[in-house]
Design an enzyme around this catalytic site. Sequence first.
Site, PDB file in Angstrom:
ATOM      1  N   CYS A  42       0.744  -1.270  -0.081  1.00 32.70           N
ATOM      2  CA  CYS A  42       0.117   0.052  -0.210  1.00 32.70           C
ATOM      3  C   CYS A  42       0.673   1.260   0.064  1.00 32.70           C
ATOM      4  CB  CYS A  42      -0.922  -0.055   1.169  1.00 32.70           C
ATOM      5  SG  CYS A  42      -0.034   0.189   2.683  1.00 32.70           S
ATOM      6  N   CYS A  45       3.345   1.532   2.913  1.00 35.65           N
ATOM      7  CA  CYS A  45       4.567   0.868   2.661  1.00 35.65           C
ATOM      8  C   CYS A  45       5.509   1.493   2.103  1.00 35.65           C
ATOM      9  CB  CYS A  45       4.013  -0.486   2.167  1.00 35.65           C
ATOM     10  SG  CYS A  45       3.138  -1.576   3.026  1.00 35.65           S
ATOM     11  N   ASP A 449      -4.442  12.915 -27.662  1.00 42.81           N
ATOM     12  CA  ASP A 449      -3.549  12.906 -28.823  1.00 42.81           C
ATOM     13  C   ASP A 449      -4.507  12.968 -29.895  1.00 42.81           C
ATOM     14  OD1 ASP A 449      -1.248  12.405 -30.489  1.00 42.81           O
ATOM     15  OD2 ASP A 449      -1.983  10.159 -30.746  1.00 42.81           O
ATOM     16  N   ASP A 627      -1.662   7.024 -28.390  1.00 44.88           N
ATOM     17  CA  ASP A 627      -1.390   5.769 -28.948  1.00 44.88           C
ATOM     18  C   ASP A 627       0.006   5.549 -29.211  1.00 44.88           C
ATOM     19  OD1 ASP A 627      -1.457   7.481 -31.221  1.00 44.88           O
ATOM     20  OD2 ASP A 627      -1.944   5.741 -32.561  1.00 44.88           O
ATOM     21  N   ASP A 631       3.558   9.638 -26.953  1.00 49.03           N
ATOM     22  CA  ASP A 631       2.361  10.030 -25.788  1.00 49.03           C
ATOM     23  C   ASP A 631       2.867   9.222 -24.497  1.00 49.03           C
ATOM     24  OD1 ASP A 631       0.728  11.200 -27.594  1.00 49.03           O
ATOM     25  OD2 ASP A 631       0.466   9.508 -28.373  1.00 49.03           O
TER      26      ASP A 631
END
Length: 733
Positions: A42, A45, A449, A627, A631
Site C-alpha cells: 500500500c 509501505c 492525442d 497511442d 505519448d
Amino acid sequence: MDTLTANAFDAEPSHHQNATKPYVKTKGNRRELMLAVSGAKCGGCLAKIEKNLRELEGIDTVRMNLTTGRLVVDWTDPQFDSDRVVTTLDGLGYPAKPFDPDQIDSSRAKRERSLLAAMAVAGFAAANIMLLSVSVWAGAGEMSDETRTLMHWVSGAIALPVIAFSGRPFFTSAWSALRTGNVNMDVPISLAVLLSAGFSVFETINHGEHSYFDAAVMLLFFLLIGRFLEARLQRQAHKAADDLAALQAVTVSRRNSDGTLETVASRDLSLGDTLIIAKGERLPVDVTLVSESADINTSLVTGESLPIAAHAGERLYAGTVNLARPIEVSVAATSDDSLIGEISKLLDVGEQKRSKYRQIADKAAELYVPVVHTLAALAFIGWFIGTGELRPAIFTAISVLVITCPCALALAAPVVQIVAAGRLYQNNAFLKSGDALERIAACDHIIFDKTGTLTELTPVVETTDESRDTLNLAAQLARGSRHPVSRALVQAACPGPMADQIEEHKGLGLSGEIEGRAARLGNWEWVSHSEQDPPENAHLWFWIDGEPPAPLRLSEALKPGGHALMDFLNANNISAEICSGDHPDRVKKIADQLGMENWSGGVTPIDKAQRVEELAAQGKRVLMIGDGLNDAGALASAHAALAPGGALDAARTASDCVYSSPDLSAIGKVLKIAKSAQGRIKENFGLAVIYNMIAVPIALAGLVTPLIAAIAMSGSSIVVTVNALRVNKGKLS
C-alpha cells in the site's frame, strides 16, 4: 557496463543464501541499484521504504514502483556501500533481491496460484465444517454432550490443517509486520483466526458448548476471495518502463569498416556506427540520415499523421519507421540518450507517482486495524473486570475480532473491480491495474492525442467531381507501390488497371506510363520540374503528358463516435483538449470538427508530459489518451491513462485501460463504468461500516454465538457482492 558488487546478500547468508547478487549499474559518476522488493502492498509501505532509504547518507534519489515492486536507488558518492540499502529494507521487513521482470511475473503467477489453492481448500473445508455445525445447532438441547464434543473434534480435525495451510498468506504478512514493530491489516485477521481456533480447541477439550472452527475457516475463505481477486488484477498490471526497454533491446545491421554487415544488439551500438535500415524496419536509436533521402513514418514518435520525406543530414528519432528502400544511417545517440531513453525516464517518474496513489481500501485499513484492536482489548478488560473470570472475557474479545472481521471490507473493492472489468470487457476495453478505476473516475480533464487516437492512421483522399478523373489516373501509378499514401489513393479510386513501367523514386514519388503517356505522382517540385511555389496548397500532385500538374488533397478521417463522446463529456462537466505533435493546421481542423476550443500542435513528447504536470499543478486530474511513443511519458505522468488497442506497446503498457473498439464512444463507456464502479465501492464501504455499527454492540454485549458470527460474516459478504453487480453496463444513452 554493469559491475558486480559485494553486498548484504553475502553478509546475511541465513536470509539470502540462495539469492543472486544484485548489480550496480555505473553511468559516468552515477551509480544505480535496481531491486525487487517483496511485501510492499500500500501507499503506507511505499512511504516508509522511501523515507528510510532517503535518510541513508549518500543516497541522491529513491524511486519505488508499488505495482511492479521495483525499487531504484541512485547515488554519486563513491564511498556509499550498496549493502546498506538491502540491510535497511531487511530491517523494515521488506526483503529484496535483484530486479528481473521475468522472475517478478513468474513470482506473481505463483502467488496467484497459491492463493487460488488456499481459497479452494478453505472453501471446501468451510462447507464441510458448516454441515457439522448445522447439526450441532439443530440438535441443541437434544444432542448429548459426548456427541457434540465428537462433532467439535471432527470439525477441529478438518479446520486446524486448513488454517495452517490457507492462513499462510495472512500469518507471514502479520509476522513480517510485527517483527519490525509495525502492524497491518493482517495482524487482527491472524489474531482472530488463531485465537478462535485456539479457544475452540480449549472448549472442545473441556466439553464446551460452542466452538469457532467454522467461523475461523469461513473468515479465511472470504478473505482469500478478496486477496485472489486483488492478485489477479495486480498481475495484469503492465510494466511500462520494462516493456519500453524491450523495445530498445532489438537487433540491427551494422556495417563494419571492411564493408561487411554484422547483426548487433541496439544496446551495443556506439556513436558514429553505420547502420543499414531495411524497408519496414524501426530505428532503435536516434540517427543521422546518410542516404540521399528516405520516406519515413514518424506518426508513433512525433504524431505527424502523413509519411514524410527526409534528406541527408537530418536527425531521425528512435521509433521512426523506414517506408521505402533500405537506407544508411549513422548512430547519433546511444539507447540511454536517445528519444526512447528520455521517454523511459518520463515513464519511470510517472510510475512512481501512480504508486503513491492511496486507494479507499488502504485508507479504510489504516482506521480498521487500531479500532478493532482497541475494541477487542476493551472488551477483554471490561468483561474480566465485570465478571472476574478469564473465560467469558476471552470469549467476548474473540467474538469482537471475528464479527468485526474485514470480510466485507476486503471484498468491497476487489469484487467491484472484477465486475467492472467484466463490464469493460463487454465493451471491448481491458482493465490493467487494481486502482485504475478509482483514478479514471476521479479525472475531470482529458488530453487527447490526435493521430491514431481521434483520427484514423491511414490518410483519406479528398475527392470532388472534378478531381475524380485525376484520382483514377493517379491510382494506376499508386497500384505499383505499398506506400501508405499509395494505398490510400487506390482505396479511394474506382477499380482500374495498373500503369506500365512503374518506378519508385526515393523521397520523390512514382513514375510510369499510362496508355503510352508519361506520368508522375509525387511532390510539386519533382512532378512540375519547377522551382516556383505551387499554385495552391496540396499534399500530392499528379502529372500526365499533355496536361498541367493536378493537385490531390489528403486529409484525416475522424474516428466514428467522436460527437457522441463530446456530448457525454459536456454532460458530465469533463473538459478536454488536443495535444499533438502533428502540424497545427491539421490539429485545428480536427479540434473544430469536435468543437474543442483548446488545442496545440507541433509539441514534443516532453512538452506533452509537461502539459500534464502543468494541469496537475492547477488542481486538474488529467486523463491522458494516446497511442504513440511520443505519448508514453504523458500517459505515465497523468492521473490516469487510456490507449487504443492499436497503440504502440510502450503506450499500451503505460496506460491503465486499453480499448479495442474503433468507435470513440468506447472512451465514454469506460468513463461511465469507472464512475459507476467508484460509486459501488463507496457504497460497499458504507455497508461495511453499517454492518459493524450493528455487530460491534452485539459482540461487546457477549451475545455473539458461532451461529451469529457465521451468519453475519456470510451476510455482509453477500451484500457487498450483490451491490457490486449494480455496476453500470456502460451505455451512453
